[in-house]
Write a protein that holds these residues in place. Sequence first.
Motif, PDB file in Angstrom:
ATOM      1  N   SER A   1      35.342 -51.910  65.168  1.00 39.89           N
ATOM      2  CA  SER A   1      35.692 -53.010  66.069  1.00 39.89           C
ATOM      3  C   SER A   1      35.093 -52.730  67.436  1.00 39.89           C
ATOM      4  CB  SER A   1      37.213 -53.152  66.183  1.00 39.89           C
ATOM      5  OG  SER A   1      37.753 -53.476  64.922  1.00 39.89           O
ATOM      6  N   PHE A   2      34.506 -53.752  68.018  1.00 38.09           N
ATOM      7  CA  PHE A   2      33.865 -53.546  69.324  1.00 38.09           C
ATOM      8  C   PHE A   2      33.571 -54.898  69.970  1.00 38.09           C
ATOM      9  CE2 PHE A   2      30.513 -52.263  72.307  1.00 38.09           C
ATOM     10  CZ  PHE A   2      31.063 -51.097  72.817  1.00 38.09           C
ATOM     11  N   SER A   3      33.497 -54.898  71.302  1.00 37.94           N
ATOM     12  CA  SER A   3      33.121 -56.120  72.027  1.00 37.94           C
ATOM     13  C   SER A   3      31.878 -55.877  72.861  1.00 37.94           C
ATOM     14  CB  SER A   3      34.209 -56.507  73.018  1.00 37.94           C
ATOM     15  OG  SER A   3      35.203 -57.155  72.409  1.00 37.94           O
ATOM     16  N   PHE A   4      30.904 -56.740  72.696  1.00 40.27           N
ATOM     17  CA  PHE A   4      29.718 -56.674  73.549  1.00 40.27           C
ATOM     18  C   PHE A   4      29.838 -57.784  74.586  1.00 40.27           C
ATOM     19  CE2 PHE A   4      28.370 -55.007  69.439  1.00 40.27           C
ATOM     20  CZ  PHE A   4      27.716 -53.835  69.791  1.00 40.27           C
ATOM     21  N   GLU A   5      29.572 -57.414  75.843  1.00 37.97           N
ATOM     22  CA  GLU A   5      29.705 -58.422  76.899  1.00 37.97           C
ATOM     23  C   GLU A   5      28.343 -58.852  77.431  1.00 37.97           C
ATOM     24  OE1 GLU A   5      32.492 -56.880  79.835  1.00 37.97           O
ATOM     25  OE2 GLU A   5      33.579 -56.024  78.121  1.00 37.97           O
ATOM     26  N   LYS A   6      28.385 -60.003  78.078  1.00 36.52           N
ATOM     27  CA  LYS A   6      27.179 -60.549  78.706  1.00 36.52           C
ATOM     28  C   LYS A   6      26.816 -59.689  79.925  1.00 36.52           C
ATOM     29  CE  LYS A   6      25.706 -65.142  80.135  1.00 36.52           C
ATOM     30  NZ  LYS A   6      26.079 -66.555  80.109  1.00 36.52           N
ATOM     31  N   ASN A   7      25.526 -59.677  80.275  1.00 31.26           N
ATOM     32  CA  ASN A   7      25.023 -58.927  81.425  1.00 31.26           C
ATOM     33  C   ASN A   7      25.200 -57.422  81.294  1.00 31.26           C
ATOM     34  OD1 ASN A   7      24.163 -61.170  83.000  1.00 31.26           O
ATOM     35  ND2 ASN A   7      26.318 -61.591  83.477  1.00 31.26           N
ATOM     36  N   LYS A   8      25.294 -56.960  80.082  1.00 36.83           N
ATOM     37  CA  LYS A   8      25.459 -55.511  79.907  1.00 36.83           C
ATOM     38  C   LYS A   8      24.407 -54.954  78.950  1.00 36.83           C
ATOM     39  CE  LYS A   8      29.635 -54.334  81.850  1.00 36.83           C
ATOM     40  NZ  LYS A   8      31.032 -54.686  81.629  1.00 36.83           N
ATOM     41  N   VAL A   9      24.079 -53.674  79.195  1.00 32.34           N
ATOM     42  CA  VAL A   9      23.148 -52.972  78.319  1.00 32.34           C
ATOM     43  C   VAL A   9      23.916 -51.881  77.579  1.00 32.34           C
ATOM     44  CG1 VAL A   9      21.080 -51.513  78.223  1.00 32.34           C
ATOM     45  CG2 VAL A   9      21.197 -53.416  79.856  1.00 32.34           C
ATOM     46  N   TYR A  10      23.777 -51.880  76.265  1.00 34.91           N
ATOM     47  CA  TYR A  10      24.466 -50.889  75.432  1.00 34.91           C
ATOM     48  C   TYR A  10      23.448 -49.970  74.778  1.00 34.91           C
ATOM     49  CZ  TYR A  10      28.390 -54.068  75.978  1.00 34.91           C
ATOM     50  OH  TYR A  10      29.374 -54.857  76.506  1.00 34.91           O
ATOM     51  N   ALA A  11      23.803 -48.692  74.718  1.00 35.69           N
ATOM     52  CA  ALA A  11      22.976 -47.761  73.951  1.00 35.69           C
ATOM     53  C   ALA A  11      23.796 -47.297  72.761  1.00 35.69           C
ATOM     54  CB  ALA A  11      22.569 -46.584  74.816  1.00 35.69           C
ATOM     55  N   LEU A  12      23.236 -47.538  71.564  1.00 34.82           N
ATOM     56  CA  LEU A  12      23.921 -47.106  70.344  1.00 34.82           C
ATOM     57  C   LEU A  12      23.205 -45.858  69.844  1.00 34.82           C
ATOM     58  CD1 LEU A  12      26.068 -47.771  68.116  1.00 34.82           C
ATOM     59  CD2 LEU A  12      24.281 -49.081  66.971  1.00 34.82           C
ATOM     60  N   MET A  13      23.950 -44.743  69.814  1.00 35.67           N
ATOM     61  CA  MET A  13      23.329 -43.481  69.419  1.00 35.67           C
ATOM     62  C   MET A  13      24.056 -42.899  68.216  1.00 35.67           C
ATOM     63  SD  MET A  13      22.610 -41.915  73.218  1.00 35.67           S
ATOM     64  CE  MET A  13      21.213 -40.911  72.761  1.00 35.67           C
ATOM     65  N   GLY A  14      23.394 -41.972  67.552  1.00 36.42           N
ATOM     66  CA  GLY A  14      24.020 -41.338  66.399  1.00 36.42           C
ATOM     67  C   GLY A  14      22.980 -40.640  65.559  1.00 36.42           C
ATOM     68  N   PRO A  15      23.422 -39.682  64.752  1.00 30.80           N
ATOM     69  CA  PRO A  15      22.464 -38.969  63.900  1.00 30.80           C
ATOM     70  C   PRO A  15      21.883 -39.894  62.831  1.00 30.80           C
ATOM     71  CG  PRO A  15      24.705 -38.310  63.366  1.00 30.80           C
ATOM     72  CD  PRO A  15      24.793 -39.199  64.559  1.00 30.80           C
ATOM     73  N   ASN A  16      20.836 -39.415  62.154  1.00 34.62           N
ATOM     74  CA  ASN A  16      20.242 -40.187  61.063  1.00 34.62           C
ATOM     75  C   ASN A  16      21.284 -40.518  60.010  1.00 34.62           C
ATOM     76  OD1 ASN A  16      17.609 -40.423  61.908  1.00 34.62           O
ATOM     77  ND2 ASN A  16      17.053 -38.410  61.115  1.00 34.62           N
ATOM     78  N   GLY A  17      21.248 -41.742  59.514  1.00 38.09           N
ATOM     79  CA  GLY A  17      22.156 -42.123  58.432  1.00 38.09           C
ATOM     80  C   GLY A  17      23.569 -42.425  58.897  1.00 38.09           C
ATOM     81  N   SER A  18      23.765 -42.554  60.216  1.00 39.36           N
ATOM     82  CA  SER A  18      25.120 -42.815  60.693  1.00 39.36           C
ATOM     83  C   SER A  18      25.490 -44.299  60.589  1.00 39.36           C
ATOM     84  CB  SER A  18      25.259 -42.337  62.135  1.00 39.36           C
ATOM     85  OG  SER A  18      24.292 -42.975  62.944  1.00 39.36           O
ATOM     86  N   GLY A  19      24.485 -45.164  60.358  1.00 33.61           N
ATOM     87  CA  GLY A  19      24.776 -46.593  60.193  1.00 33.61           C
ATOM     88  C   GLY A  19      24.285 -47.457  61.344  1.00 33.61           C
ATOM     89  N   LYS A  20      23.440 -46.904  62.219  1.00 32.17           N
ATOM     90  CA  LYS A  20      22.970 -47.668  63.386  1.00 32.17           C
ATOM     91  C   LYS A  20      22.151 -48.891  62.970  1.00 32.17           C
ATOM     92  CE  LYS A  20      20.635 -44.288  65.331  1.00 32.17           C
ATOM     93  NZ  LYS A  20      20.716 -43.210  64.332  1.00 32.17           N
ATOM     94  N   SER A  21      21.152 -48.643  62.108  1.00 37.94           N
ATOM     95  CA  SER A  21      20.315 -49.766  61.674  1.00 37.94           C
ATOM     96  C   SER A  21      21.113 -50.766  60.855  1.00 37.94           C
ATOM     97  CB  SER A  21      19.124 -49.274  60.852  1.00 37.94           C
ATOM     98  OG  SER A  21      18.238 -48.580  61.693  1.00 37.94           O
ATOM     99  N   THR A  22      22.078 -50.255  60.085  1.00 37.29           N
ATOM    100  CA  THR A  22      22.930 -51.145  59.300  1.00 37.29           C
ATOM    101  C   THR A  22      23.670 -52.117  60.213  1.00 37.29           C
ATOM    102  OG1 THR A  22      23.192 -49.507  57.584  1.00 37.29           O
ATOM    103  CG2 THR A  22      24.871 -51.221  57.674  1.00 37.29           C
ATOM    104  N   LEU A  23      24.157 -51.595  61.321  1.00 38.50           N
ATOM    105  CA  LEU A  23      24.856 -52.473  62.265  1.00 38.50           C
ATOM    106  C   LEU A  23      23.892 -53.543  62.802  1.00 38.50           C
ATOM    107  CD1 LEU A  23      27.435 -53.178  63.804  1.00 38.50           C
ATOM    108  CD2 LEU A  23      26.715 -51.602  65.612  1.00 38.50           C
TER     109      LEU A  23
END
Lengths: 464, 241
Positions: free
Chosen positions: B21-43
């Motif tokens: 669960s998460f909320s992304f807001e307008k006018n903001k920059v998010y960095a999604l980090m994590g090891p390989n296979g953690s599900g980043k591309s899936t998201l």
Amino acid sequence: MKQSNLDFNYKYGFSMPESNVYKSRKGISDKVIRDISTIKNEPSWMTDFRLKAYEFFKTKPMPKWGADLSKINFDDIYYYIKPTNELKNSWDELPKEIKDTYDKIGVPEAEKKFLAGVSAQYESEVVYESIQKELTKKGIIFCDMDSGLKKYPEIVKKYFGTVISPYDNKFAALNSSVWSGGSFVYVPKGVKVDLPLQAYFRINAQNFGQFERTLIIAEEDSFVHYIEGCTAPIYSTSSLHAAVVEIIVKPGARVRYTTVQNWSKNVYNLVTKRAKVFDNALMEWVDCNIGSYVTMKYPSCYLVGRGARGEVLSIAYSGHGQHQDAGAKMIHLAPETTSRIISKSISKDGGRTSYRGLVHVSPVARDAKVYVSCDALLIDEKSRSDTYPDMKISNQQVDVQHEATVEKIGEEKLFYLASRGISKIEAEGMLVNGFIEPVTREIPLEYSIELNRLVNLEMAGSVG
Amino acid sequence: MMIIKNLTVSVAEKKILDDISFSFEKNKVYALMGPNGSGKSTLAYTLAGHPAYVLSKRSRIKYQSIDIGSLTADKRAKKGIFLSFQSPLSLNGVTVFQLLRLALSGKKDPVAIKREMEKLGKELKIKPELLKRSLNEGASGGEKKKLELLQAVILGAEFLIFDEIDTGVDVDALKTIATYLDSIKKGKTVLLITHYNRILKYIKPDKVVVLVNGQIVKTGDHKLAEEIEANGYTKYQKHIG
């Protein structure tokens, strides 16, 4: 010969009430052939030519290779229908249903915009023809084959049947025995025809066979671009189209022959096309097969003069129930001859495409160059594509390149385009048009737009 | 802007994202980090609407207050969601202009698209011939990513997901991309998926999200990225283990 699942998007599928001044009885016989020849008031050599070809046709079995032709019933076909009593050179003088047909296809409009001459064949006969006056002054001849035989008997007799013998194959023999209509084109030495000449072929009647015959002679250092388009109504029974096209490209001349074949999906399209290419001459076939039920067609170049060049650019599209068995033949019979074949085929909804090619380099064809590239695109798992490339190389000093690819459109490409806001149908259309782009860029703009539109329509039609 | 709730995603029956669960807001920059296979591309793929990613019944994705969980990718894109691919595919015979013209048909005049494309091409230092060629054909890693950004801008995307925009990109190209992105971020949400800190030097994230084994294990400000750069993900992996 019933067919189902016809594509109702086919824009030219309408039919007009049949009207004619003469219709042969069903089936083929010596009598039918003699009647055609008599009605046309032909010289006796042509009647003999027809009858001899028919003898050969009767003895020759159906081809066992290629597409399935077993359902063709030669007794269930009308071989000759004469739609009008005379040839017109004004659209307004044509019977209303014929004029309306060509209006719907857009011929008179195209003529105004970008053509040097137009010929329109309806059933067995050319009903309309026109050519720009300047071209006639330069000695260019562009008329229907029957008028050609009447007005220029020496030229016709000299060349007719010399590139494709009436005994070449079963369907060339059939055409030779019942031929009617088609174009006769003669371009004198050094004359270059800037705008294309165009012939439109229309089948309207049911259970009908159209057998036009085209002969093009390009004298030394001349140039001509000839375009043909074909459409027919959608019927539940099949029609047969078996044409013969012979082209003679004299030294230094160039002929380009473009076909946009869009027959309805009940037409057997079995055509023999061949060019004899002399020293340093160039023959280009641009062959687009979108329609028909079954097509078997392999435009050929006999490269007989030193430095002769031959090209075939081919597009084949097969949707549900269709089989396009298309390709090219290049016969190198002289030194320093060059051939290039680029074939692009697309299969969708269980459609089947086959690339069938022959490149023959004879022992005398020293320093010949051969390039063959055939790419197939499969839109889905149900569809099929086969490649039958045959190479007979009898000379050591030859440069041969051959490439073949099969690709699938694939979910990933569709998703990429979807993530840009492009729907699946639009994406498929765009990818297919991208795939055939190397060929479409060679076609006059008006036709490439039409071709792209056709592809988009085909891609959309089968999803809905 | 974008709210995800109880997002559980499987590919070929294998669970990749686990109740996020998460909320992304307008006018903001998010960095999604994590090891390989953690599900980043899936998201990333899930938000863009890839058909192979299956959502559990409880999963909710809301974008601009509309439930988009069942919308196809093209419809989501039309609403302003854009995905820049990790390895953009080449499209045989299709130029970037043809793609944009089709995507924007009825919305933007082709002439305007062309003009915008040429202007943006210059700013992003894309070789002009690349814009005329089949998309991504013969393009380097950096050029491909620049072409992705160019599409995002011309399409007028508002929720921009960049899947490893810094992978296979040289330093100069990365600087060009990140600096440009930083200059246009206003009014948008930018989600950067990255392994490294280097892009974050040019575009500072408002929030760093760490994904491990399909779960969000930590969020923080840009300092979190530096900390991960120094120490890796080991302690977060342990946390789960």
